[in-house]
Design a protein around this motif. Sequence first.
Motif, PDB file in Angstrom:
ATOM      1  N   LEU A  90      59.952  14.494 -35.249  1.00  0.00           N
ATOM      2  CA  LEU A  90      59.989  13.161 -36.199  1.00  0.00           C
ATOM      3  C   LEU A  90      60.718  11.938 -35.501  1.00  0.00           C
ATOM      4  CD1 LEU A  90      60.524  12.998 -39.694  1.00  0.00           C
ATOM      5  CD2 LEU A  90      62.429  12.149 -38.474  1.00  0.00           C
ATOM      6  N   GLU A  91      61.724  12.449 -34.877  1.00  0.00           N
ATOM      7  CA  GLU A  91      62.481  11.300 -34.149  1.00  0.00           C
ATOM      8  C   GLU A  91      61.638  10.794 -33.307  1.00  0.00           C
ATOM      9  OE1 GLU A  91      66.566  10.287 -31.667  1.00  0.00           O
ATOM     10  OE2 GLU A  91      66.322  12.409 -32.344  1.00  0.00           O
ATOM     11  N   SER A  92      60.783  11.143 -32.290  1.00  0.00           N
ATOM     12  CA  SER A  92      60.085  10.787 -31.407  1.00  0.00           C
ATOM     13  C   SER A  92      59.160   9.694 -32.154  1.00  0.00           C
ATOM     14  CB  SER A  92      59.280  11.559 -30.734  1.00  0.00           C
ATOM     15  OG  SER A  92      59.874  12.698 -30.266  1.00  0.00           O
ATOM     16  N   ILE A  93      58.522  10.089 -33.279  1.00  0.00           N
ATOM     17  CA  ILE A  93      57.791   9.322 -33.857  1.00  0.00           C
ATOM     18  C   ILE A  93      58.343   8.133 -34.758  1.00  0.00           C
ATOM     19  CG2 ILE A  93      56.331   8.980 -36.170  1.00  0.00           C
ATOM     20  CD1 ILE A  93      54.631  10.285 -33.940  1.00  0.00           C
ATOM     21  N   ALA A  94      59.550   8.214 -34.976  1.00  0.00           N
ATOM     22  CA  ALA A  94      60.183   7.118 -35.854  1.00  0.00           C
ATOM     23  C   ALA A  94      60.723   6.000 -34.666  1.00  0.00           C
ATOM     24  CB  ALA A  94      61.722   7.894 -36.649  1.00  0.00           C
ATOM     25  N   ASN A  95      60.746   6.213 -33.546  1.00  0.00           N
ATOM     26  CA  ASN A  95      60.922   5.031 -32.609  1.00  0.00           C
ATOM     27  C   ASN A  95      59.652   4.297 -32.295  1.00  0.00           C
ATOM     28  OD1 ASN A  95      63.538   5.212 -30.746  1.00  0.00           O
ATOM     29  ND2 ASN A  95      63.129   7.485 -31.241  1.00  0.00           N
ATOM     30  N   VAL A  96      58.502   4.755 -32.574  1.00  0.00           N
ATOM     31  CA  VAL A  96      57.192   4.186 -32.161  1.00  0.00           C
ATOM     32  C   VAL A  96      57.092   2.739 -32.693  1.00  0.00           C
ATOM     33  CG1 VAL A  96      54.849   4.177 -32.565  1.00  0.00           C
ATOM     34  CG2 VAL A  96      56.246   6.184 -31.634  1.00  0.00           C
ATOM     35  N   PRO A  97      57.572   2.407 -33.874  1.00  0.00           N
ATOM     36  CA  PRO A  97      57.120   1.220 -34.683  1.00  0.00           C
ATOM     37  C   PRO A  97      57.905  -0.009 -33.918  1.00  0.00           C
ATOM     38  CG  PRO A  97      57.166   2.863 -36.564  1.00  0.00           C
ATOM     39  CD  PRO A  97      57.785   3.431 -35.176  1.00  0.00           C
ATOM     40  N   LYS A  98      58.961   0.176 -33.695  1.00  0.00           N
ATOM     41  CA  LYS A  98      59.819  -0.651 -33.029  1.00  0.00           C
ATOM     42  C   LYS A  98      59.308  -0.983 -31.510  1.00  0.00           C
ATOM     43  CE  LYS A  98      63.835  -0.863 -35.876  1.00  0.00           C
ATOM     44  NZ  LYS A  98      65.336  -0.874 -35.834  1.00  0.00           N
TER      45      LYS A  98
END
Length: 388
Positions: free
Chosen positions: A215-223
């Motif tokens: 999840l943390e990996s994915i949470a970095n993607v938008p920015k």
Amino acid sequence: MSSSEYWRSQRVLHPVAIEGFGDYKQVSKIAGLRAARAMQPAEIRSVVEQSGLRGRGGAGFPVGVKWATVAKNAKQKGAAPTVVVNVAEGEPGTFKDRSIIRNNPFQVISGALIAARAIESERIVIATKKDFSIEVTRLKDAISSMLAAGWIPEGTTVEVFEGPEEYLFGEESALLEAIDGREPFPRLAPTFKVGLLGDDRGSRLEAGPALVNNLESIANVPKIVARGTDWFRRIGTEQSPGSVVCTVTGDTRVHGVGEVRLGTPLRQVIRVIGGGPRPGRPIKAVLAGVANPVIPARHLGAEVSYEGLGSVGCGIGSAGFIVFDDQSDMVAVAAGVSRFLSVESCGQCSPCKLDGMKLTDLFERVAANEADQQHLDEIVRRLGTVGY
């Protein structure tokens, strides 16, 4: 700026929890999703790969490389891939993924939608645990809000899977087994080649691959997609760019979750998030996950990064740090770790389960001052078996 302030970061954990989609829209301008919609899948994959983002689930595998591999395998098979977000947070001393969801579930869904576009997938599964009731509610509400606002493309499904509480559920192939309705046991076929199988076991070879990211990996993607690779690499190290969300518990003034720049010395992470050791008590050791070696006090200056903790014979794991001071019995700690791993072992091979249970008994004997040289020799022998 104090030393503590320098090491802090707010890239993933927003200073104030984002309660509704309107708040997220105002804060983020939906910049990541907007940018991704204007890009081709290969462009998105390239940006993520060039950013150097590494998996935050423990292994640290380059996220962009995994995306490219899954996209290639899906194309070769002619089978649709699936995006699976791993929120099966079961590592002792870790609370980062749940904190991210409570803080801002919208960035997680946005990141998953960008990943789906990057590998040309129409199915997203956010796999968490049934007993994470707060997080499940936050995710479902966020999905409903984004669907109503038109930010989930027509034909794309985003679902929340509520899985079992077993530690094994966090292993990515076991995760897929659970989603398919089976017990969470690891399988041999790699997920980037063979994903969700469904009820028909005969379709194994034809099944599309799964992109499984923490999840943390994915949470970095938008920015990353919105602001670019140079922005992402502005903090962190060359091999470990960006920030990391850490959990600090144990013998510290406070327990908590916080975000720091990768490359922050471990001693500083303990101070920034945990307030430092308890008054008058020196730190003896730190445990960075039950599968990693203990970090002794002499290595507290090591950088919290993949290469930094690797250089002292450890790993970053899921960045959950359990601190032990001079009053801790490290043999009892070893017994506790051994007990946890043996109980949670899948049992598909005997060393982890049987030797792990025996090691627990031996460590408990040592902790109770009831061991002799024969017991110590057996510990060494069985550790060699479990290690292989």
